[in-house]
Design an enzyme around this catalytic site. Structure first.
Site, PDB file in Angstrom:
ATOM      1  N   GLY A  12       0.815  -1.214   0.000  1.00 30.20           N
ATOM      2  CA  GLY A  12       0.000   0.000   0.000  1.00 30.20           C
ATOM      3  C   GLY A  12       0.847   1.262   0.000  1.00 30.20           C
ATOM      4  O   GLY A  12       2.076   1.214   0.141  1.00 30.20           O
ATOM      5  N   ASP A  13       0.183   2.396  -0.247  1.00 29.21           N
ATOM      6  CA  ASP A  13       0.828   3.718  -0.252  1.00 29.21           C
ATOM      7  C   ASP A  13       1.942   3.839  -1.292  1.00 29.21           C
ATOM      8  O   ASP A  13       2.908   4.581  -1.107  1.00 29.21           O
ATOM      9  CB  ASP A  13       1.386   4.061   1.145  1.00 29.21           C
ATOM     10  CG  ASP A  13       0.310   4.058   2.201  1.00 29.21           C
ATOM     11  OD1 ASP A  13      -0.822   4.437   1.876  1.00 29.21           O
ATOM     12  OD2 ASP A  13       0.613   3.687   3.349  1.00 29.21           O
ATOM     13  N   GLU A  14       1.809   3.132  -2.393  1.00 33.04           N
ATOM     14  CA  GLU A  14       2.847   3.142  -3.429  1.00 33.04           C
ATOM     15  C   GLU A  14       2.780   4.412  -4.292  1.00 33.04           C
ATOM     16  O   GLU A  14       3.688   4.666  -5.092  1.00 33.04           O
ATOM     17  CB  GLU A  14       2.685   1.919  -4.351  1.00 33.04           C
ATOM     18  CG  GLU A  14       2.843   0.558  -3.664  1.00 33.04           C
ATOM     19  CD  GLU A  14       1.520   0.005  -3.151  1.00 33.04           C
ATOM     20  OE1 GLU A  14       0.530   0.766  -3.081  1.00 33.04           O
ATOM     21  OE2 GLU A  14       1.492  -1.190  -2.796  1.00 33.04           O
ATOM     22  N   LYS A  16      -0.560   5.192  -5.680  1.00 27.58           N
ATOM     23  CA  LYS A  16      -1.657   4.861  -6.606  1.00 27.58           C
ATOM     24  C   LYS A  16      -2.478   6.095  -6.948  1.00 27.58           C
ATOM     25  O   LYS A  16      -2.905   6.261  -8.084  1.00 27.58           O
ATOM     26  CB  LYS A  16      -2.574   3.786  -5.973  1.00 27.58           C
ATOM     27  CG  LYS A  16      -1.876   2.477  -5.699  1.00 27.58           C
ATOM     28  CD  LYS A  16      -2.783   1.497  -4.981  1.00 27.58           C
ATOM     29  CE  LYS A  16      -3.141   1.923  -3.577  1.00 27.58           C
ATOM     30  NZ  LYS A  16      -2.029   1.944  -2.616  1.00 27.58           N
ATOM     31  N   GLY A  40      -5.898   5.867   1.739  1.00 25.09           N
ATOM     32  CA  GLY A  40      -5.611   7.298   1.704  1.00 25.09           C
ATOM     33  C   GLY A  40      -4.791   7.561   0.466  1.00 25.09           C
ATOM     34  O   GLY A  40      -3.640   7.148   0.388  1.00 25.09           O
ATOM     35  N   HIS A  41      -5.406   8.175  -0.542  1.00 25.83           N
ATOM     36  CA  HIS A  41      -4.732   8.389  -1.823  1.00 25.83           C
ATOM     37  C   HIS A  41      -4.485   9.887  -2.013  1.00 25.83           C
ATOM     38  O   HIS A  41      -5.423  10.679  -1.973  1.00 25.83           O
ATOM     39  CB  HIS A  41      -5.577   7.821  -2.969  1.00 25.83           C
ATOM     40  CG  HIS A  41      -5.767   6.334  -2.877  1.00 25.83           C
ATOM     41  ND1 HIS A  41      -6.526   5.603  -3.749  1.00 25.83           N
ATOM     42  CD2 HIS A  41      -5.267   5.426  -1.997  1.00 25.83           C
ATOM     43  CE1 HIS A  41      -6.488   4.326  -3.410  1.00 25.83           C
ATOM     44  NE2 HIS A  41      -5.733   4.187  -2.342  1.00 25.83           N
ATOM     45  N   GLN A 223      -5.022  -0.172  -1.117  1.00 24.43           N
ATOM     46  CA  GLN A 223      -4.067  -1.059  -0.440  1.00 24.43           C
ATOM     47  C   GLN A 223      -3.065  -1.639  -1.455  1.00 24.43           C
ATOM     48  O   GLN A 223      -2.758  -0.968  -2.427  1.00 24.43           O
ATOM     49  CB  GLN A 223      -4.781  -2.164   0.355  1.00 24.43           C
ATOM     50  CG  GLN A 223      -5.511  -1.663   1.589  1.00 24.43           C
ATOM     51  CD  GLN A 223      -6.874  -1.058   1.303  1.00 24.43           C
ATOM     52  OE1 GLN A 223      -7.684  -1.648   0.597  1.00 24.43           O
ATOM     53  NE2 GLN A 223      -7.146   0.100   1.831  1.00 24.43           N
TER      54      GLN A 223
END
Ligand code: GDP
Ligand code: IMO
Ligand code: MG
Length: 447
Positions: A12-14, A16, A40-41, A223
């Site tokens: 996650g948090d890559e 996206k 969270g994006h 995610q």
């Protein structure tokens, strides 16, 4: 026309949000297919930061239709806040549609999530505390409340009366928590229902209609692959299926309709919450990555654990998602490093392995085998073509592509939309990207 899935290839948090926003330029429809307000994006445009939890990252484009699919879980309170915040910033939300069969996160889900984490003690998952696991558990148990139930006041009263009395037993007897007042919750949720009513439709029909009209559809994962309920590092996972396959189930779209899968990975790795993380770095270097990468959770503000790029995980994500290409984000975070480590394989029980072990106990024992790469020690954040990158940075990217056996189509060098190198159009291009030249892996050409 192309239907493309964007997925997280790590924990996650890559990035996206940034990449989905960027690709939304060529999309007619953007759909979220799983997860809830645990996501969270972040999108940064012209210095303005947008943090989205449920609304798809295509919302900043006025002509792009955004949908929240049936595989998501919806917390109406947070969704309404998000709608209000966007509208206050002058971003129209009239193009948003919400699936009537998505499940609804209720107050008892949040309470049970937080209380069960506390009860688990050292076995805790490190959830976001947003009620995600309990909402999906009720969906499986067939006691969930769906968006269409919210839209039916009389039915909802009866359904919630029963459900809250049932949940109150759990809250009181198992967790020693105060009881919820059914009337108060029902009134609160009926209010939310009226606010959300204009957005609610059968999204699967809308998506099918868009396909028939040959529209470009982007499916935005939340995610990441290693947080997938079935394919991640169970039990330290979320309760949905972020992998590409989840996009079909979470929207009602058949697998034959998918054209491409784009994986997003950071140039290093992060993880929030508990669970094994072989390439995690402590000490000063972990601190450097955390500070330079501003690695604090978008949803909970928790400090993200930081580590080196893990190519074993990368290869696994390529396999599990049928990934066509990668977007590598946050390369700029490595700009000042003297040396960079890359995990090329694991040592498990004294033996070398190139593969992610599905056995959680074994995964916890994996020791990374590193190859050290030289750093470039110069800023990359203003580079806009591969040619402008320092040689060591380009070599680093080529090495990642070679190890993961997938071409790199996008390189991100900063949070802003424009801080990006598009190596190959990941939606309509010929599936080549950085690794491949004339369809042959570059590494093989140079070997
Ligand atoms: P998501 O959950 O995958 O959408 O990722 P998050 O938004 O939670 O976390 C990614 C963070 O990195 C956000 O703060 C982004 O603004 C930021 N970000 C994205 N791409 C880059 C990049 O290439 N470089 C830097 N320095 N930051 C980036
Ligand atoms: P985006 O979409 C990173 C993690 C939590 C915890 C585990 C289970 O922004 O990439 P949950 O609340 O889902 O039951 O928590 O999953 N987690 C995330 N980590 N990014 C996310 O979303 C996450 N959503 C959940 O930290 O370890
Ligand atoms: Mg995030």
């Amino acid at each position: 026309m192309a239907n493309v899935i964007v997925i997280g290839a790590q924990w996650g948090d890559e990035g996206k949000g940034k990449i989905t926003d960027l690709l939304s330029r060529s999309a007619d429809v953007v759909v979220r297919y799983q997860g809830g307000v645990n996501a969270g994006h972040t999108i940064v445009v012209n210095g303005q930061t947008f943090k989205l939890h449920l609304i798809p990252s295509g919302i900043l484009y006025p002509n792009t239709e955004c949908m929240i699919g049936c595989g998501t879980v919806i917390d109406p309170q947070v969704l309404i806040k998000e709608l209000d915040q966007l509208e206050a910033l002058g971003i129209s939300t009239r193009n948003l549609l919400i699936s009537e069969t998505a499940h609804v996160t209720m107050p008892y889900h949040r309470l049970i999530d937080q209380a069960s984490e506390e009860r688990r003690g050292s076995y805790k998952i490190g959830t976001t505390g947003r009620g995600i696991g309990p909402t999906y558990a009720d969906k499986s148990e067939r006691t969930g409340i769906r968006v269409l139930d919210l839209m039916n006041p009389e039915g909802l009263r009866e359904q919630l009366e029963w459900t809250i009395n049932y949940k109150n037993v759990i809250l009181e007897k198992l967790y020693n928590l105060p009881l919820l007042d059914p009337k108060q919750v029902i009134d609160e949720y009926l209010g939310y229902a009226e606010r959300l009513r204009p957005y609610v439709v059968d999204t699967s029909l809308k998506i099918y209609d868009a396909i028939q009209r040959r529209r470009n559809i982007l499916f935005e994962g939340a995610q990441g692959t290693l947080l997938d309920l079935d394919h991640g590092t169970y039990p330290y996972v979320t309760s949905s299926n972020p992998v590409a396959g989840g996009a079909c189930v979470g929207t009602g779209l058949g697998p034959t309709m998918i054209d491409r899968v784009i994986g997003i990975a950071k140039a290093y790795t992060t993880r929030v919450g508990e669970g094994p993380f072989p390439t995690e770095i402590g000490g000063e270097m972990g601190e450097v990555l955390c500070t330079r990468g501003a690695e604090f959770g978008t949803t909970t503000g928790r400090r993200r654990r930081c580590g080196w790029f893990d190519a074993v995980i990368g290869r696994y994500a390529v396999r599990i998602n049928g990934m066509d290409c990668l977007a590598i984000t946050k390369l700029d975070v490595l700009d000042e490093l003297e040396q960079i480590q890359v995990c090329v394989a694991y040592e498990i029980d004294g033996e070398r392995s190139e593969h992610f072990p599905s056995n959680a106990r074994k995964f916890a024992q994996c020791r990374p085998i590193y190859k050290t790469m030289p750093g470039w020690k110069t800023s990359t954040s203003d580079c806009r073509t591969l040619e402008e990158l320092p040689k060591q940075a380009l070599d680093y990217l080529k090495f990642l592509a070679e190890l993961t056996e997938v071409p790199i189509a996008i390189v991100s060098l900063g949070a802003s939309r424009d801080q990006t190198i598009i190596v190959e159009d990941p939606i309509h291009g010929p599936k080549r990207g950085l690794l491949y030249q004339d369809g042959t892996p570059a590494s093989l050409l140079s070997a």
